[in-house]
Design a protein around this motif. Structure first.
Motif, PDB file in Angstrom:
ATOM      1  N   ASP A  58      -8.185  71.266  95.101  1.00 46.46           N
ATOM      2  CA  ASP A  58      -7.653  71.841  93.860  1.00 46.46           C
ATOM      3  C   ASP A  58      -6.477  72.769  94.154  1.00 46.46           C
ATOM      4  O   ASP A  58      -5.449  72.743  93.451  1.00 46.46           O
ATOM      5  CB  ASP A  58      -8.753  72.595  93.116  1.00 46.46           C
ATOM      6  N   GLU A  59      -6.636  73.589  95.172  1.00 43.56           N
ATOM      7  CA  GLU A  59      -5.563  74.522  95.521  1.00 43.56           C
ATOM      8  C   GLU A  59      -4.330  73.781  96.016  1.00 43.56           C
ATOM      9  O   GLU A  59      -3.197  74.121  95.656  1.00 43.56           O
ATOM     10  CB  GLU A  59      -6.048  75.511  96.585  1.00 43.56           C
ATOM     11  N   PHE A  60      -4.551  72.746  96.830  1.00 45.01           N
ATOM     12  CA  PHE A  60      -3.401  72.010  97.351  1.00 45.01           C
ATOM     13  C   PHE A  60      -2.652  71.270  96.241  1.00 45.01           C
ATOM     14  O   PHE A  60      -1.419  71.285  96.191  1.00 45.01           O
ATOM     15  CB  PHE A  60      -3.860  71.025  98.425  1.00 45.01           C
ATOM     16  N   ASN A  61      -3.392  70.634  95.348  1.00 44.86           N
ATOM     17  CA  ASN A  61      -2.745  69.925  94.243  1.00 44.86           C
ATOM     18  C   ASN A  61      -1.991  70.898  93.338  1.00 44.86           C
ATOM     19  O   ASN A  61      -0.911  70.579  92.829  1.00 44.86           O
ATOM     20  CB  ASN A  61      -3.791  69.158  93.439  1.00 44.86           C
ATOM     21  N   LYS A  62      -2.563  72.072  93.136  1.00 43.02           N
ATOM     22  CA  LYS A  62      -1.879  73.089  92.333  1.00 43.02           C
ATOM     23  C   LYS A  62      -0.554  73.487  92.977  1.00 43.02           C
ATOM     24  O   LYS A  62       0.485  73.564  92.306  1.00 43.02           O
ATOM     25  CB  LYS A  62      -2.776  74.310  92.177  1.00 43.02           C
ATOM     26  N   VAL A  63      -0.576  73.727  94.270  1.00 43.62           N
ATOM     27  CA  VAL A  63       0.626  74.146  94.985  1.00 43.62           C
ATOM     28  C   VAL A  63       1.682  73.045  94.969  1.00 43.62           C
ATOM     29  O   VAL A  63       2.868  73.291  94.701  1.00 43.62           O
ATOM     30  CB  VAL A  63       0.270  74.550  96.430  1.00 43.62           C
ATOM     31  N   VAL A  64       1.261  71.809  95.260  1.00 44.20           N
ATOM     32  CA  VAL A  64       2.215  70.700  95.317  1.00 44.20           C
ATOM     33  C   VAL A  64       2.856  70.463  93.960  1.00 44.20           C
ATOM     34  O   VAL A  64       4.084  70.283  93.856  1.00 44.20           O
ATOM     35  CB  VAL A  64       1.515  69.422  95.824  1.00 44.20           C
ATOM     36  N   ASN A  65       2.071  70.456  92.904  1.00 46.76           N
ATOM     37  CA  ASN A  65       2.617  70.211  91.565  1.00 46.76           C
ATOM     38  C   ASN A  65       3.562  71.325  91.137  1.00 46.76           C
ATOM     39  O   ASN A  65       4.601  71.067  90.525  1.00 46.76           O
ATOM     40  CB  ASN A  65       1.476  70.067  90.554  1.00 46.76           C
ATOM     41  N   PHE A  66       3.207  72.567  91.457  1.00 47.00           N
ATOM     42  CA  PHE A  66       4.100  73.678  91.106  1.00 47.00           C
ATOM     43  C   PHE A  66       5.411  73.573  91.885  1.00 47.00           C
ATOM     44  O   PHE A  66       6.499  73.758  91.317  1.00 47.00           O
ATOM     45  CB  PHE A  66       3.411  75.006  91.409  1.00 47.00           C
ATOM     46  N   TYR A  67       5.301  73.265  93.165  1.00 49.69           N
ATOM     47  CA  TYR A  67       6.508  73.158  93.989  1.00 49.69           C
ATOM     48  C   TYR A  67       7.390  72.004  93.514  1.00 49.69           C
ATOM     49  O   TYR A  67       8.621  72.138  93.426  1.00 49.69           O
ATOM     50  CB  TYR A  67       6.110  72.944  95.444  1.00 49.69           C
ATOM     51  N   ARG A  68       6.772  70.862  93.186  1.00 50.80           N
ATOM     52  CA  ARG A  68       7.543  69.723  92.695  1.00 50.80           C
ATOM     53  C   ARG A  68       8.253  70.066  91.379  1.00 50.80           C
ATOM     54  O   ARG A  68       9.418  69.721  91.183  1.00 50.80           O
ATOM     55  CB  ARG A  68       6.615  68.515  92.498  1.00 50.80           C
TER      56      ARG A  68
ATOM     57  N   LYS B 169      11.835  78.260  99.076  1.00 58.45           N
ATOM     58  CA  LYS B 169      11.619  77.848 100.466  1.00 58.45           C
ATOM     59  C   LYS B 169      10.519  78.685 101.107  1.00 58.45           C
ATOM     60  O   LYS B 169       9.677  78.165 101.853  1.00 58.45           O
ATOM     61  CB  LYS B 169      12.927  77.999 101.247  1.00 58.45           C
ATOM     62  N   SER B 170      10.519  79.988 100.824  1.00 61.97           N
ATOM     63  CA  SER B 170       9.464  80.856 101.339  1.00 61.97           C
ATOM     64  C   SER B 170       8.107  80.458 100.765  1.00 61.97           C
ATOM     65  O   SER B 170       7.095  80.476 101.483  1.00 61.97           O
ATOM     66  CB  SER B 170       9.765  82.321 100.984  1.00 61.97           C
ATOM     67  N   TYR B 171       8.084  80.099  99.483  1.00 58.93           N
ATOM     68  CA  TYR B 171       6.834  79.640  98.854  1.00 58.93           C
ATOM     69  C   TYR B 171       6.283  78.422  99.581  1.00 58.93           C
ATOM     70  O   TYR B 171       5.081  78.348  99.875  1.00 58.93           O
ATOM     71  CB  TYR B 171       7.101  79.325  97.384  1.00 58.93           C
ATOM     72  N   CYS B 172       7.153  77.481  99.874  1.00 56.84           N
ATOM     73  CA  CYS B 172       6.727  76.258 100.569  1.00 56.84           C
ATOM     74  C   CYS B 172       6.194  76.593 101.957  1.00 56.84           C
ATOM     75  O   CYS B 172       5.111  76.135 102.352  1.00 56.84           O
ATOM     76  CB  CYS B 172       7.900  75.295 100.657  1.00 56.84           C
TER      77      CYS B 172
END
Length: 785
Positions: A122-132, A300-303
């Protein structure tokens, strides 16, 4: 510093909900660890006391510098722990999701690990979708900046009409779109807006910087560079001026005259191709690029920080579970959009040379210092001066108390004269120092609880003052004013002239003039950028209807509403020194009808500023809440007017009007403070009668603050009910009431900015909106559609 604290400190606070919840995942791993400790025998090794001089971890086997994953004490590769696959739901418009299949769920305690991996996905999908989503936004902004840059370059050509000579006979007149090159120039390009991309920003002309940069180029190197430049421009394509036919300028008025001109005259915004328009457009584009680059840096720092967080949490899992799952999961992270996308890095590589070339005249050091301003470092000198001046202030206060007691000044025949004439002069500095101390405390608390106040106020990065700097300024002003009090404490009158010493009596006026000169001092000392920012905001308040209202402007106007007594002190300065006999410490201000009238006008001026700002926002933003806010300030103006009239004329009718109007204004102001400005008293929130999100963990603080706000708002009752304290002079009582209002405003400041910060967090709004200088015609937009 542990990674959890480092991770929290590196977060973009407005995006904190979009980061991986590292602490919660650690708690899930602790559940796994506790289960294993309950079900497995604990093997302990006894070590003689005092034999270890290092941490136990420093005796662990070294894993090597090139090994990314732990291999020791882990299971063999055949025992696959997890299987991570992308999952796309048919018919769903959502982005691709990742799902982890835990292969050891039947083991003892496997249900705990299963919960961990479910939350990890859940956390990874949240991060990836926000970053995308954010990358998609910056790509759209990049395309828009490209279009804007093409217009800006065309505008430069039209306004500056540049003529360049390449070689000996080749002349390029860019303004005429004519090119004369010996070897046959390529035709001018006429790129349509929809075909533009950020690649256009990375221009061929970036290959060479200015030839005379930093005086390091000799005559031979200049000739070599000229040959290189000529080689580069053999295919030189000047920007097409046709693009100017499809755009309009979008330069907001910045002066009262330009605003009035825009209201009274036709509001056409077509180009007149003036140097002023070009200069303003370049300033807006420069700000837009700076803000865009800052967004890229934080993205970039977020990623990077999230990738590091997933790596850390998986290593912790491997260590606790003694399984080998980190390698498989982190391989998936590397292959995902979060780990494989390089759009942000490419954009940064293109923005940097573009900004250096177009907005720093090719000076890389200057351009990068602008794009990457250095964080202001705390200096020991500031801390030393702060302690020194604070100690001096305390010593001066003690000195004044001792002098009053030794000289028995309270029983002096001229003490009443001193309190009536001199005390109101120095109370002005007391109000200012107290307000600065409260604001210093606000900054300290905002920083401690990571409220992004520089972004909220729109301060330029690296120029915002810390609480030490504000405290230092208040301590310095305190020393000056207290020293002036001591120099002006003499109550011995000259028996011949029946007057006090001239220079001594001019000390308060001299101190006021010094403060005004420091405020407008043009040289780069004493925090010039902050002083300029304050002066500009004050000027915007003065001409409130003629400027677009921003948060710093109405925040400053709110501060001024708590300094009514300070404004009256300034009025008293004028009356005392120009219409009174200050050498004899005598004045007739309170008997002057003009002074009484101005006493009323001065009291309502700050509220008038806020009323005009609300009207401007109502007309501009079409927000009905601004109309209600304006009515609140209008009710306060009536209440202040009634109280001022009652002070002058007395009588039961004026007393009733003063009380009635003040009660209405108090109810309206209190409701607005607690519900609108602070966002509290939400009955259905997760925190009953507060709000869903809180920065302070102690909820009781909010309830105490609400009660204190209500109590301090009732300070106006002293004006109407005329409270008297035998041990206090009436002027002192007035100063105390005014100080209570300043303290109330300081409390209001913290919760007001806290609420603004949380609203930004809720909307993931971490960057200010910079208006772009050019607008495209509607017809052109329809063609693109």
């Amino acid at each position: 510093m542990k990674f959890g604290k480092e991770f929290a400190s590196q977060m973009v606070q407005e995006w904190q909900q979009a980061y991986m919840d590292y602490e919660f995942l650690k708690e899930l791993l602790k559940e796994v660890l506790r289960f294993r400790q309950r079900t497995s025998p604990v093997v302990t090794a006894t070590t003689p006391r005092g034999t270890l001089s290092r941490k136990v971890s420093l005796y662990r086997a070294f894993s090597g510098l090139t090994n990314r994953y732990r291999s020791a004490t882990l299971k063999i590769d055949e025992d696959q722990v997890i299987l991570v696959n992308p999952v796309h739901h048919p018919g769903s418009e959502s982005e691709e999701q990742y799902q982890t299949m835990f292969m050891m769920s039947t083991d003892d305690g496997g249900e705990y690990e299963l919960v961990f991996f479910k939350r990890l996905d859940d956390e990874f999908n949240k991060v990836v979708n926000f970053y995308r989503k954010k990358v998609k936004q910056v790509l759209e902004e990049a395309n828009e900046l490209t279009r804007q840059m093409n217009v800006l370059i065309a505008l430069r050509i039209r306004v500056e009409n540049p003529v360049f000579k390449f070689g000996e006979a080749d002349v390029v007149n860019l303004a005429s779109n004519g090119v004369s090159l010996s070897d046959g120039a390529q035709p001018l390009y006429d790129q349509k807006p929809e075909r533009l991309h950020m690649d256009a920003i990375q221009e061929v002309e970036m290959s060479e910087g200015p030839m005379e940069e930093e005086g390091r180029i000799s005559n031979e190197s200049k000739e070599s560079n000229e040959r290189k430049e000529y080689k580069c421009v053999k295919g030189f394509r000047p920007a097409s001026l046709d693009i100017l036919d499809n755009v309009k300028i979008n330069v907001a008025p910045e002066t009262p005259i330009s605003t009035l001109r825009g209201i009274l005259m036709s509001s056409t915004s077509d180009f007149s191709f003036s140097k002023e328009e070009l200069k303003k457009s370049e300033e807006l584009m420069k700000q837009a690029f700076m803000e865009f680059y800052q967004k890229l840096r934080l993205l970039k720092s977020y990623c990077f920080m999230n990738q590091l967080a997933f790596s850390k949490i998986m290593k912790k899992y491997d260590k606790i579970s003694t399984r080998s799952a980190a390698k498989a999961y982190l391989e998936m992270v590397d292959k995902s959009y979060l780990g494989s996308s390089d759009e942000v890095s490419k954009l940064m590589e293109r923005v940097e040379p573009t900004f250096i070339k177009h907005f720093a005249n090719g000076n890389r050091a200057k351009g990068m210092n602008t794009l990457r301003p250095k964080t202001k470092r705390e200096r020991h000198r500031t801390t030393f001066l702060l302690g020194f001046l604070s100690g001096c202030s305390i010593a001066l206060v003690v000195t004044i108390i001792v002098l009053v007691q030794i000289r028995n000044l309270r029983k002096n025949e001229y003490s009443g004269q001193y309190m009536e004439n001199i005390f109101p002069l120095y109370s002005l500095f007391g109000f200012i120092v107290l307000h600065m101390l409260m604001f210093s405390a606000n900054i300290y608390l905002w920083r401690r609880y990571r409220v992004n106040y520089p972004f909220i106020f729109g301060l330029k990065q690296g120029t915002d003052l810390g609480y030490r700097q504000v405290f230092l300024l208040s301590a310095g002003l305190s020393v000056l004013s207290l020293g002036a009090v001591i120099s002006n404490l003499d109550m011995k009158i000259d028996p011949k002239t029946q007057s006090f010493d001239l220079w001594t009596e001019l000390v308060p006026m001299g101190l006021v003039l010094v403060l005004l000169l420091i405020l407008i001092f043009p040289f780069n000392i004493l925090y010039r950028s902050t002083r300029f920012f304050l002066v500009v905001s004050a000027f915007h308040c003065l001409f409130a209807p003629l400027y677009k209202v921003t948060l710093p402007d109405f925040f400053l106007a709110d501060q001024l509403t708590s300094q009514v007594q300070a404004f009256r002190s300034l009025e008293y300065y004028v009356c005392y020194y120009f219409w009174g006999d200050f050498r004899k410490r005598d004045h007739r201000c309170l008997e002057n009808d003009v002074y009484k009238a101005f006493n009323l006008v001065v009291a309502i001026i700050p509220y008038w500023f806020r009323l005009l700002q609300c009207i401007r926002r109502l007309l501009e933003e079409k927000d009905g809440m601004q109309g209600l806010n304006g009515l609140k300030y209008f009710s306060t103006i009536i209440a202040v007017s009634m109280r001022s009239i009652y002070e002058q004329k007395k009588g039961p009718l004026f007393r009733f009007l003063a009380i009635a109007s003040s009660v209405i204004a108090t109810i309206a102001g209190t409701y607005w403070d607690l519900v609108i400005d602070w966002g509290l008293l939400r009955r259905d929130s997760r925190n009953p009668w507060l709000r869903d999100k809180l920065i302070l963990q102690q909820k009781s603080v909010y309830f105490v603050a609400m009660v204190v706000n209500v109590v301090l708002r009732l300070a106006w009752m002293q004006t109407v009910l005329q409270f008297k304290v035998d041990s206090l002079h009436p002027k002192v009582l007035v100063a105390i009431v005014a100080s209570l209002e300043i303290i109330r405003r300081g409390i209001w400041n913290f919760f007001r900015i806290e609420n603004e910060h949380l609203n930004n967090v809720g909307k993931y709004r971490a960057f200010k909106s910079v208006p772009l200088p050019f607008n495209y015609d509607d017809e052109d937009d329809e063609k693109e559609a």
